[in-house]
Scaffold this motif. Structure first.
Motif, mmCIF file in Angstrom:
data_model
loop_
_atom_site.group_PDB
_atom_site.id
_atom_site.type_symbol
_atom_site.label_atom_id
_atom_site.label_comp_id
_atom_site.label_asym_id
_atom_site.label_seq_id
_atom_site.Cartn_x
_atom_site.Cartn_y
_atom_site.Cartn_z
ATOM 1 N N UNK A 68 41.136 25.310 -67.448
ATOM 2 C CA UNK A 68 40.174 25.690 -67.318
ATOM 3 C C UNK A 68 39.903 27.159 -66.861
ATOM 4 N N UNK A 69 41.261 27.888 -65.854
ATOM 5 C CA UNK A 69 40.913 28.670 -65.356
ATOM 6 C C UNK A 69 41.305 29.526 -66.122
ATOM 7 N N UNK A 70 42.152 29.764 -67.772
ATOM 8 C CA UNK A 70 42.031 30.632 -68.425
ATOM 9 C C UNK A 70 40.352 30.801 -69.671
ATOM 10 N N UNK A 71 40.205 29.320 -69.509
ATOM 11 C CA UNK A 71 38.410 29.632 -69.703
ATOM 12 C C UNK A 71 37.645 30.623 -69.228
ATOM 13 N N UNK A 72 37.700 30.581 -67.838
ATOM 14 C CA UNK A 72 36.445 30.814 -67.067
ATOM 15 C C UNK A 72 37.135 32.294 -66.876
ATOM 16 N N UNK A 73 37.897 32.882 -67.307
ATOM 17 C CA UNK A 73 38.520 34.143 -67.197
ATOM 18 C C UNK A 73 38.395 34.608 -68.549
ATOM 19 N N UNK A 81 40.222 38.859 -77.401
ATOM 20 C CA UNK A 81 41.649 37.907 -78.778
ATOM 21 C C UNK A 81 41.938 36.346 -79.224
ATOM 22 N N UNK A 82 41.391 35.477 -78.951
ATOM 23 C CA UNK A 82 40.687 34.085 -78.627
ATOM 24 C C UNK A 82 42.145 33.729 -79.072
ATOM 25 N N UNK A 83 43.133 33.924 -80.067
ATOM 26 C CA UNK A 83 43.801 33.334 -80.435
ATOM 27 C C UNK A 83 43.746 32.772 -81.804
ATOM 28 N N UNK A 84 44.030 31.485 -82.682
ATOM 29 C CA UNK A 84 43.651 30.828 -84.110
ATOM 30 C C UNK A 84 42.379 30.019 -83.963
ATOM 31 N N UNK A 89 40.782 25.292 -77.329
ATOM 32 C CA UNK A 89 40.473 25.846 -76.465
ATOM 33 C C UNK A 89 39.667 27.422 -77.127
ATOM 34 N N UNK A 90 40.164 28.182 -77.680
ATOM 35 C CA UNK A 90 39.809 29.397 -78.502
ATOM 36 C C UNK A 90 38.185 29.695 -79.286
ATOM 37 N N UNK A 91 38.427 28.639 -80.431
ATOM 38 C CA UNK A 91 36.771 28.146 -80.439
ATOM 39 C C UNK A 91 35.737 28.230 -79.220
ATOM 40 N N UNK A 92 35.955 27.220 -78.510
ATOM 41 C CA UNK A 92 35.123 26.716 -77.655
ATOM 42 C C UNK A 92 34.718 28.303 -76.133
ATOM 43 N N UNK A 93 35.369 28.569 -76.101
ATOM 44 C CA UNK A 93 35.507 30.242 -75.757
ATOM 45 C C UNK A 93 34.405 30.799 -76.326
ATOM 46 N N UNK A 94 35.421 31.580 -77.899
ATOM 47 C CA UNK A 94 34.493 32.459 -78.439
ATOM 48 C C UNK A 94 33.023 31.684 -78.407
ATOM 49 N N UNK A 95 32.427 30.780 -78.779
ATOM 50 C CA UNK A 95 31.677 29.686 -79.129
ATOM 51 C C UNK A 95 31.024 30.515 -77.588
ATOM 52 N N UNK A 96 30.640 30.367 -76.740
ATOM 53 C CA UNK A 96 30.033 30.313 -74.850
ATOM 54 C C UNK A 96 29.801 31.748 -74.947
ATOM 55 N N UNK A 97 30.971 32.283 -75.277
ATOM 56 C CA UNK A 97 30.537 34.224 -75.202
ATOM 57 C C UNK A 97 29.478 34.206 -76.336
ATOM 58 N N UNK A 98 29.785 33.233 -77.110
ATOM 59 C CA UNK A 98 28.536 34.135 -77.849
ATOM 60 C C UNK A 98 26.924 33.376 -78.267
ATOM 61 N N UNK A 99 26.995 32.385 -76.866
ATOM 62 C CA UNK A 99 25.532 31.763 -76.310
ATOM 63 C C UNK A 99 25.299 33.526 -75.101
ATOM 64 N N UNK A 108 43.033 35.683 -83.854
ATOM 65 C CA UNK A 108 44.681 36.260 -84.805
ATOM 66 C C UNK A 108 44.796 35.427 -86.248
ATOM 67 N N UNK A 109 45.229 35.941 -86.851
ATOM 68 C CA UNK A 109 45.604 35.561 -88.272
ATOM 69 C C UNK A 109 46.422 36.117 -88.272
ATOM 70 N N UNK A 110 47.933 35.859 -90.211
ATOM 71 C CA UNK A 110 48.913 36.525 -89.885
ATOM 72 C C UNK A 110 49.096 37.934 -90.178
ATOM 73 N N UNK A 111 47.522 37.959 -91.246
ATOM 74 C CA UNK A 111 47.371 39.575 -91.436
ATOM 75 C C UNK A 111 46.255 40.084 -90.888
ATOM 76 N N UNK A 112 46.817 40.137 -89.823
ATOM 77 C CA UNK A 112 45.300 40.758 -88.337
ATOM 78 C C UNK A 112 44.349 40.351 -88.029
ATOM 79 N N UNK A 113 43.758 40.630 -87.102
ATOM 80 C CA UNK A 113 43.035 40.207 -86.156
ATOM 81 C C UNK A 113 41.427 40.319 -86.816
ATOM 82 N N UNK A 114 41.263 39.274 -87.392
ATOM 83 C CA UNK A 114 39.896 38.521 -87.882
ATOM 84 C C UNK A 114 38.550 38.869 -86.574
#
Length: 129
Positions: A68-73, A81-84, A89-99, A108-114
């Motif tokens: 909850x705290x991390x989502x707010x931040x 960089x939301x993770x994977x 949680x990463x998807x929720x955070x990124x989609x909230x930011x998208x809207x 983060x992907x093994x080959x680098x940032x996406x």
């Protein structure tokens, strides 16, 4: 910084790994999950920066409160960089930011940032696991 606390639901990652072991071939998400488990274990075993920074796993018990705290931040950062992709949680955070029209969002992907939400993206990320 002397200690880094890693907060995540290991039981979910372990469950995905157990399921992947029953299959003849891993899909993309299962490969990312295995990579994440390996990297986390390496950090826990060896710490960071040659042992200068200790790494501690908090475990699943405090994930909800920390999430909850991390989502707010996360929705207020200029870049995330939301993770994977296997992280709801990463998807929720990124989609909230998208809207909120904040499109500097990465996985983060093994080959680098996406870059998940470049300027030409017209719909939010679809969570798959």
């Amino acid at each position: 910084v002397k200690t880094v606390l890693i907060v995540f639901a290991r039981s979910l990652l372990d469950a995905m790994e157990d399921h992947a072991k029953t299959k003849p071939e891993r899909n993309h998400m299962e490969k990312i999950n295995r990579h994440n488990l390996d990297m986390i274990q390496d950090l826990l075993d060896n710490d960071m920066w040659g042992g200068k920074v200790k790494v501690v796993e908090a475990g699943s018990a405090i994930v909800d409160a920390a999430g909850i705290l991390n989502f707010f931040l996360a929705i207020h950062y200029s870049i995330l960089v939301g993770g994977t992709e296997v992280s709801s949680w990463s998807t929720l955070s990124i989609n909230s930011r998208y809207y909120r029209e904040i499109k500097e969002n990465y996985f983060y992907r093994p080959e680098g940032l996406y870059w998940v939400t470049p300027p030409n993206v017209t719909k939010p990320h679809w969570f798959t696991c």
